[in-house]
Design a protein around this motif. Structure first.
Motif, short mmCIF file in Angstrom:
data_model
loop_
_atom_site.label_atom_id
_atom_site.label_comp_id
_atom_site.label_asym_id
_atom_site.label_seq_id
_atom_site.Cartn_x
_atom_site.Cartn_y
_atom_site.Cartn_z
N MET A 191 0.83 -1.18 0.00
CA MET A 191 0.00 0.00 0.00
C MET A 191 0.87 1.24 0.00
O MET A 191 1.21 1.77 1.03
CB MET A 191 -0.93 0.00 1.20
CG MET A 191 -1.95 -1.13 1.20
SD MET A 191 -3.05 -1.08 2.61
CE MET A 191 -1.88 -1.42 3.93
N ALA A 192 1.28 1.70 -1.16
CA ALA A 192 2.06 2.91 -1.30
C ALA A 192 1.40 3.78 -2.35
O ALA A 192 0.40 3.39 -2.95
CB ALA A 192 3.50 2.58 -1.69
N VAL A 193 1.96 4.97 -2.59
CA VAL A 193 1.40 5.86 -3.60
C VAL A 193 2.30 5.83 -4.82
O VAL A 193 3.31 6.52 -4.88
CB VAL A 193 1.23 7.28 -3.05
CG1 VAL A 193 0.74 8.21 -4.14
CG2 VAL A 193 0.25 7.29 -1.88
N PHE A 194 1.96 4.99 -5.78
CA PHE A 194 2.66 4.93 -7.06
C PHE A 194 2.02 5.86 -8.07
O PHE A 194 2.67 6.38 -8.96
CB PHE A 194 2.65 3.50 -7.61
CG PHE A 194 3.32 2.48 -6.75
CD1 PHE A 194 4.68 2.23 -6.87
CD2 PHE A 194 2.60 1.76 -5.81
CE1 PHE A 194 5.31 1.29 -6.08
CE2 PHE A 194 3.23 0.80 -5.02
CZ PHE A 194 4.58 0.57 -5.15
N THR A 195 0.71 6.02 -7.98
CA THR A 195 -0.07 6.81 -8.94
C THR A 195 -0.82 7.90 -8.19
O THR A 195 -1.58 7.61 -7.28
CB THR A 195 -1.07 5.92 -9.70
OG1 THR A 195 -0.37 4.88 -10.37
CG2 THR A 195 -1.86 6.74 -10.71
N GLU A 196 -0.59 9.15 -8.57
CA GLU A 196 -1.29 10.26 -7.94
C GLU A 196 -2.72 10.34 -8.44
O GLU A 196 -2.98 10.22 -9.64
CB GLU A 196 -0.56 11.58 -8.22
CG GLU A 196 0.89 11.61 -7.74
CD GLU A 196 0.99 11.61 -6.22
OE1 GLU A 196 -0.01 11.98 -5.55
OE2 GLU A 196 2.07 11.25 -5.70
N VAL A 197 -3.65 10.55 -7.52
CA VAL A 197 -5.07 10.68 -7.84
C VAL A 197 -5.53 12.08 -7.44
O VAL A 197 -5.29 12.51 -6.30
CB VAL A 197 -5.91 9.61 -7.11
CG1 VAL A 197 -7.40 9.84 -7.34
CG2 VAL A 197 -5.50 8.22 -7.55
N SER A 198 -6.18 12.78 -8.35
CA SER A 198 -6.68 14.12 -8.04
C SER A 198 -8.04 14.02 -7.36
O SER A 198 -8.73 13.00 -7.43
CB SER A 198 -6.81 14.94 -9.33
OG SER A 198 -7.87 14.42 -10.14
N ARG A 199 -8.42 15.11 -6.74
CA ARG A 199 -9.75 15.15 -6.11
C ARG A 199 -10.84 14.97 -7.16
O ARG A 199 -11.86 14.31 -6.90
CB ARG A 199 -9.93 16.46 -5.35
CG ARG A 199 -9.04 16.58 -4.11
CD ARG A 199 -9.29 17.91 -3.39
NE ARG A 199 -10.65 18.01 -2.86
CZ ARG A 199 -11.02 17.60 -1.67
NH1 ARG A 199 -10.14 17.03 -0.85
NH2 ARG A 199 -12.27 17.75 -1.26
N ALA A 200 -10.63 15.54 -8.33
CA ALA A 200 -11.64 15.42 -9.38
C ALA A 200 -11.80 13.97 -9.82
O ALA A 200 -12.93 13.50 -10.07
CB ALA A 200 -11.26 16.30 -10.57
N GLN A 201 -10.69 13.25 -9.93
CA GLN A 201 -10.77 11.84 -10.32
C GLN A 201 -11.47 11.01 -9.25
O GLN A 201 -12.29 10.14 -9.57
CB GLN A 201 -9.36 11.30 -10.57
CG GLN A 201 -8.71 11.84 -11.83
CD GLN A 201 -7.23 11.49 -11.91
OE1 GLN A 201 -6.51 11.51 -10.91
NE2 GLN A 201 -6.77 11.17 -13.11
N ALA A 202 -11.17 11.29 -8.00
CA ALA A 202 -11.83 10.56 -6.92
C ALA A 202 -13.32 10.88 -6.88
O ALA A 202 -14.16 9.99 -6.71
CB ALA A 202 -11.18 10.90 -5.58
N GLN A 203 -13.66 12.16 -7.06
CA GLN A 203 -15.08 12.55 -7.03
C GLN A 203 -15.85 11.90 -8.17
O GLN A 203 -17.02 11.52 -8.00
CB GLN A 203 -15.21 14.06 -7.09
CG GLN A 203 -16.65 14.56 -6.94
CD GLN A 203 -17.23 14.21 -5.59
OE1 GLN A 203 -16.73 14.66 -4.56
NE2 GLN A 203 -18.30 13.40 -5.59
N ALA A 204 -15.22 11.76 -9.33
CA ALA A 204 -15.91 11.13 -10.45
C ALA A 204 -16.32 9.69 -10.12
O ALA A 204 -17.42 9.25 -10.47
CB ALA A 204 -15.01 11.16 -11.69
N LEU A 205 -15.44 8.96 -9.43
CA LEU A 205 -15.80 7.59 -9.05
C LEU A 205 -16.88 7.60 -7.97
O LEU A 205 -17.82 6.79 -8.02
CB LEU A 205 -14.56 6.85 -8.54
CG LEU A 205 -14.79 5.40 -8.11
CD1 LEU A 205 -15.40 4.58 -9.24
CD2 LEU A 205 -13.50 4.76 -7.63
#
Length: 343
Positions: free
Chosen positions: A1-15
């Motif tokens: 469980m590490a951060v390999f890929t950055e996720v934006s707030r917009a991407q999270a909100q879309a899901l």
């Protein structure tokens, strides 16, 4: 469980919108672990309450492999095993894409880790592990343990040139021992009669507890991080647990009284067969080898990640040497010990 890929707030909100889970209020990367990208996701739903989830982006597992893991969690949760259940959309889909990676969102378990467990905690984990094994018996999908013998055989040749001579000799000899075990009739019996979906990575940091009745009496709230799961012998899963929950972390020594409590709790739900009892010392070695090899691999052949920290492989080298030098039997030696030094 590490951060390999950055996720934006917009991407999270879309899901969250797609799953109708509410308005994002917090998105925080989880730095522990080494396999996937994980975020804590908090959101507010129409009822005004805060709901907490975990968003996982899968960095190694493919979209073809992932249904096994996600549907297994769903299968177990629906049978009353305390695991995070993946959230589905209106069509029943539980695997999505975020930032170009396969992704899923699951409920976040309550509580925290117990990193200094005692008999009380081990009884709960042992009994719940057995319940999980029984609940998975009718799971229809199949995925082999991807960190089992075939993976060891592929990876060990890459590691041997990088190790000190004594380490390389231990690695060669233990791999040969495990190859002989895997080819034996008793092991074939385990595969045929005592196997199914296993967690395969049920360490202290993959179990959650919350305060219960009485001071210091935490209640187990669930198992999580099933992304090393696969079909293998249930005894291997038990051995993985014993090698973490019931050892002295400083020297790898098995705390035998605690291990006996763990096995007894497991057997209160699913009794071990005679063959399982006889092969437990060999499977304790197999479980130690599995994590020594994977930690060597992650140390010497790492991937980049913004919050990546490899675990110390020396810990499981010590555990393996201990299991070889001091084999442990859950039953008295005369009834548990296999005939001969080799399985």
């Amino acid at each position: 469980m590490a951060v390999f890929t950055e996720v934006s707030r917009a991407q999270a909100q879309a899901l969250l919108d797609h799953l109708q889970l509410g308005q994002l209020s917090s998105l925080r990367g989880i730095g522990a672990g080494i396999e996937n990208t994980n975020y804590f996701v908090d959101c507010t739903q129409a009822d005004g309450h805060l709901h907490r989830y975990v968003l996982t982006l899968f960095e190694r597992l493919t979209a073809q492999q992932l249904p096994f893991y996600l549907r297994l969690m769903q299968h177990l949760a629906q049978r009353g095993v305390p695991v995070p259940e993946p959230h589905a959309d209106r069509n029943g889909e539980i695997l999505f894409e975020v930032a170009g990676k396969p992704a899923a969102i699951v409920d976040r378990l309550h509580g925290g880790h117990q990193m200094a467990p005692d008999d009380f905690h081990c009884r709960q984990v042992g009994a719940t592990l057995a319940r999980m094994h029984l609940a998975g018996q009718d799971y229809p999908l199949h995925q082999p343990n991807l960190r089992g013998l075939a993976w060891w055989q592929a990876v060990v040749p890459q590691l041997l040139p990088l190790l000190a001579p004594a380490q390389a000799e231990l690695l060669r000899s233990e791999l040969a021992y495990q190859e002989q075990l895997a080819a034996s009739a008793p092991y074939a019996e385990l595969l045929q009669h005592h196997s199914g979906p296993i967690h395969a990575d049920l360490f202290r940091d993959n179990v959650m507890f919350e305060p219960g009745e009485g001071p210091g009496r935490e209640r187990l709230t669930g198992f999580f991080d099933f992304y090393f799961a696969g079909v293998d012998t249930w005894l291997f899963d038990l051995a993985v647990c014993l090698n973490d929950w019931c050892i002295d972390l400083a020297d790898g020594r098995l705390i035998e009284d605690r291990a006996a409590v763990f096995v007894a709790a497991y057997e209160s739900v699913r009794p071990l067969s005679g063959t399982e009892h006889r092969l437990l010392p060999a499977l304790l070695r197999a479980a130690a080898l599995r994590f020594w090899v994977s930690r060597l691999f992650d140390l010497h052949l790492p991937r980049e990640a913004s919050l990546l920290k490899a675990h110390d492989p020396g810990h499981f080298e010590r555990v393996l040497r201990e299991r070889i030098a001091n084999p442990w039997h859950a039953l008295p030696l005369e009834t548990a010990a296999p005939a001969g030094a080799r399985p």
